[in-house]
Scaffold this motif. Structure first.
Motif, mmCIF file in Angstrom:
data_model
loop_
_atom_site.group_PDB
_atom_site.id
_atom_site.type_symbol
_atom_site.label_atom_id
_atom_site.label_comp_id
_atom_site.label_asym_id
_atom_site.label_seq_id
_atom_site.Cartn_x
_atom_site.Cartn_y
_atom_site.Cartn_z
ATOM 1 N N GLU A 11 -50.218 -64.625 87.177
ATOM 2 C CA GLU A 11 -49.803 -64.089 85.794
ATOM 3 C C GLU A 11 -50.367 -65.024 85.180
ATOM 4 O OE1 GLU A 11 -45.427 -63.703 84.754
ATOM 5 O OE2 GLU A 11 -45.320 -65.100 85.047
ATOM 6 N N HIS A 106 -50.333 -57.858 89.580
ATOM 7 C CA HIS A 106 -49.638 -58.512 89.265
ATOM 8 C C HIS A 106 -49.258 -57.263 88.030
ATOM 9 C CE1 HIS A 106 -47.345 -61.075 85.891
ATOM 10 N NE2 HIS A 106 -46.286 -61.878 87.012
ATOM 11 N N ASP A 140 -45.791 -56.575 88.300
ATOM 12 C CA ASP A 140 -44.992 -57.278 88.020
ATOM 13 C C ASP A 140 -44.450 -57.069 87.077
ATOM 14 O OD1 ASP A 140 -43.655 -60.152 88.564
ATOM 15 O OD2 ASP A 140 -43.151 -59.306 86.769
ATOM 16 N N HIS A 142 -43.566 -58.396 84.798
ATOM 17 C CA HIS A 142 -43.600 -59.248 83.686
ATOM 18 C C HIS A 142 -45.254 -58.446 83.493
ATOM 19 C CE1 HIS A 142 -39.995 -61.461 84.900
ATOM 20 N NE2 HIS A 142 -40.246 -60.758 83.557
ATOM 21 N N HIS A 164 -36.965 -60.230 91.144
ATOM 22 C CA HIS A 164 -37.955 -58.804 91.350
ATOM 23 C C HIS A 164 -37.774 -58.830 93.266
ATOM 24 C CE1 HIS A 164 -39.849 -59.372 88.141
ATOM 25 N NE2 HIS A 164 -40.551 -60.425 88.269
ATOM 26 N N HIS A 438 -35.661 -65.934 88.704
ATOM 27 C CA HIS A 438 -35.645 -65.036 89.820
ATOM 28 C C HIS A 438 -34.584 -66.733 90.850
ATOM 29 C CE1 HIS A 438 -39.636 -64.226 88.963
ATOM 30 N NE2 HIS A 438 -38.758 -62.782 89.623
#
Ligand SMILES: [Zn+2]
Length: 484
Positions: A11, A106, A140, A142, A164, A438
């Motif tokens: 990311e 991702h 993901d 994001h 997640h 998270h």
């Protein structure tokens, strides 16, 4: 049936000074073909799902490619991206013919000269396979959902939960839908809707908790094969940054588009209302000192999971100033200090400068005489089904405060990070962790109170102040009424 699987993921916080290269992948997670461990990682779960399906179906042949993950960081070096990408493409070329390709991506990876790495990778995969082969990936939430990705693939599925924790379930869904599509039992068609917003959308809290439950119900009722919420990633300066709804139907594009729009506008109505209470440092510490049991303080914007260093000291400086004791910090990234602690050895009392070295905004380094309490080479923490490497770690203690220094940047996922260094987390008054959300599922059960702390740095958490250069469309909150 032959299915190829591989994973390439990180990311990219394009505002971060923590530049990323191939060694960042080798250090975080890298498994060449056949060498992926039995446990999944967040983004390589499709490979594990493929193995599971193959174990139940002898006619399914899985060809494993490389899997690589780098801790979120700054811009990825062009050569490193091309090296890792081409490694996978060559493996795919050699694996042909295949009927399906499932990748663990991702979705917010940005390299020098590549604003849309995943779109580039998926397009090159399509160029190798040609039409007719089913191409899918887990993402993901994001991430950035670009037209190039949608055009190049058949199935994109994002994790539903933030945290997640559902990454393995989404990977199984992806493989299952890919197999059905190869057999001609479904014809997946993707429809997306641009919500014209960017926000942080934890699903452990309302209103997102109920929204995700509703989406699951819609899937169970057969309204769609899959529904994903792409939260977006505000630290990525790319043209497609933003929140989107993604609906996959069995060849019903009009119904899919209508559902994506309806859900997307419902999500738009939640903008600005999705975050739990964030507190400034002093308010947070005032609140913490009123609680009898263990308090978990989350440093939400110095979260390495968002691509920043994770060596910020703003909150710890305030804790020291208040002379608080019974405090455990997990973790503070400082590989240089870890090296010095290993050289000094367990039990040594040393003068140490730690933290606050990577940037100007997240607090000054701390100088203390510390006792090196515990040294663990290659420490790991757990996150759902995966093991997350923390690198060599040193536990130091001073003035009733314990700090775990780590050498692999990683966010604080789970209380196991404290146990890895011999700390029973429920026996401390204050646990300071670096994570936006998270950490929540893991830490909430042992906390008398969870307090989110907004220390104001270093993550670019305010879109109205971030210096985006590539956005070309109205997006809330930068544009207050983006649909007008
Ligand atoms: Zn994420």
């Amino acid at each position: 049936m032959r299915i190829f699987t591989a994973s390439l993921a990180t990311e990219t916080n394009t505002f971060s000074p923590m530049y990323t290269d191939v060694h960042s992948f080798y250090q975080s997670f890298y498994a060449p073909p056949g060498q992926h461990p039995a446990t999944p990682t967040l983004c390589s779960a499709p490979l594990i799902a493929c193995r599971e399906f193959a174990a139940m179906d002898a006619s399914l042949q899985v060809i494993e490619g490389s899997c690589a993950w780098a801790e979120p960081g700054g811009l990825l070096n062009r050569h490193s991206y091309e090296l890792l990408r081409d490694e996978i493409l060559q493996q795919l070329q050699q694996a042909m013919p295949v009927q399906a390709v499932v990748l663990g991506l991702h979705g917010a990876m940005v390299a020098q000269g590549y604003d849309d790495c995943e779109g580039d990778l998926l397009s090159r995969v399509r160029a190798i396979t040609g039409p007719g082969v089913i191409i899918g990936a887990t993402l993901d939430p994001h991430s950035h959902l670009t037209p190039q990705r949608l055009a190049a693939s058949d199935l994109l599925i994002a994790f539903k939960e933030f945290p997640h924790l559902d990454f393995m379930q989404r990977a199984r869904e992806l493989v299952q839908l890919a197999l059905l599509a190869v057999r001609g039992e479904i014809k997946p068609v993707m429809s997306s809707f641009d919500c014209r917003m960017i926000d942080v959308l934890p699903t452990s809290h309302e209103p997102m908790k109920s929204f995700i439950s509703k989406i699951r119900q819609l899937e169970q009722q057969g309204a769609a094969l899959s529904i994903s919420v792409i939260h977006g990633f505000m630290a990525g300066d790319v043209s497609d940054m933003g929140t989107r709804l993604l609906v996959i139907t069995d060849n019903k594009p009009a119904e899919g588009a209508a559902l994506a729009q309806a859900l997307g506008m419902e999500l738009f109505s939640f903008r600005g209302k999705t975050l739990p209470q964030f507190n400034d440092i002093n308010t947070a510490l005032d609140l913490a000192q009123q609680v009898a049991g263990t308090v978990v303080l989350a440093d939400v914007w110095d979260n390495p999971g968002g691509g920043v260093a994770g060596d910020g000291t703003l909150i710890l400086h305030s804790i020291i100033a208040r002379k608080l004791t019974g405090v455990a910090v997990g973790t503070l990234w400082d590989p240089m200090a870890v090296k010095l602690c290993f050289a000094a050895g367990e039990g040594a009392v040393i003068a140490l400068r730690f933290g606050g070295k990577s940037g100007a905004t997240a607090g000054a380094p701390i100088d203390k005489t510390v006792t090196v309490r515990c040294l663990v080479a290659g420490a790991v923490q757990q996150f759902a089904d995966s093991s997350v490497p923390m690198g060599d770690c040193a536990l130091i203690e001073f003035d009733g405060i314990e700090v775990i220094l780590n050498s692999n940047r990683c966010q604080s996922f789970d209380p196991s990070l404290f146990r890895a260094l011999g700390i029973a987390p429920q026996q401390r008054k204050l646990l300071l962790v670096k994570s936006t959300n998270h950490f929540y599922q893991g830490f909430a059960p042992l906390a008398a109170k969870v307090i989110y702390v907004d220390a104001g740095a270093p993550y670019p958490s305010d879109p109205t102040r971030n210096k985006y250069t590539k956005l070309r469309r109205p997006l809330w909150p930068i544009t207050p009424q983006p649909f007008d």
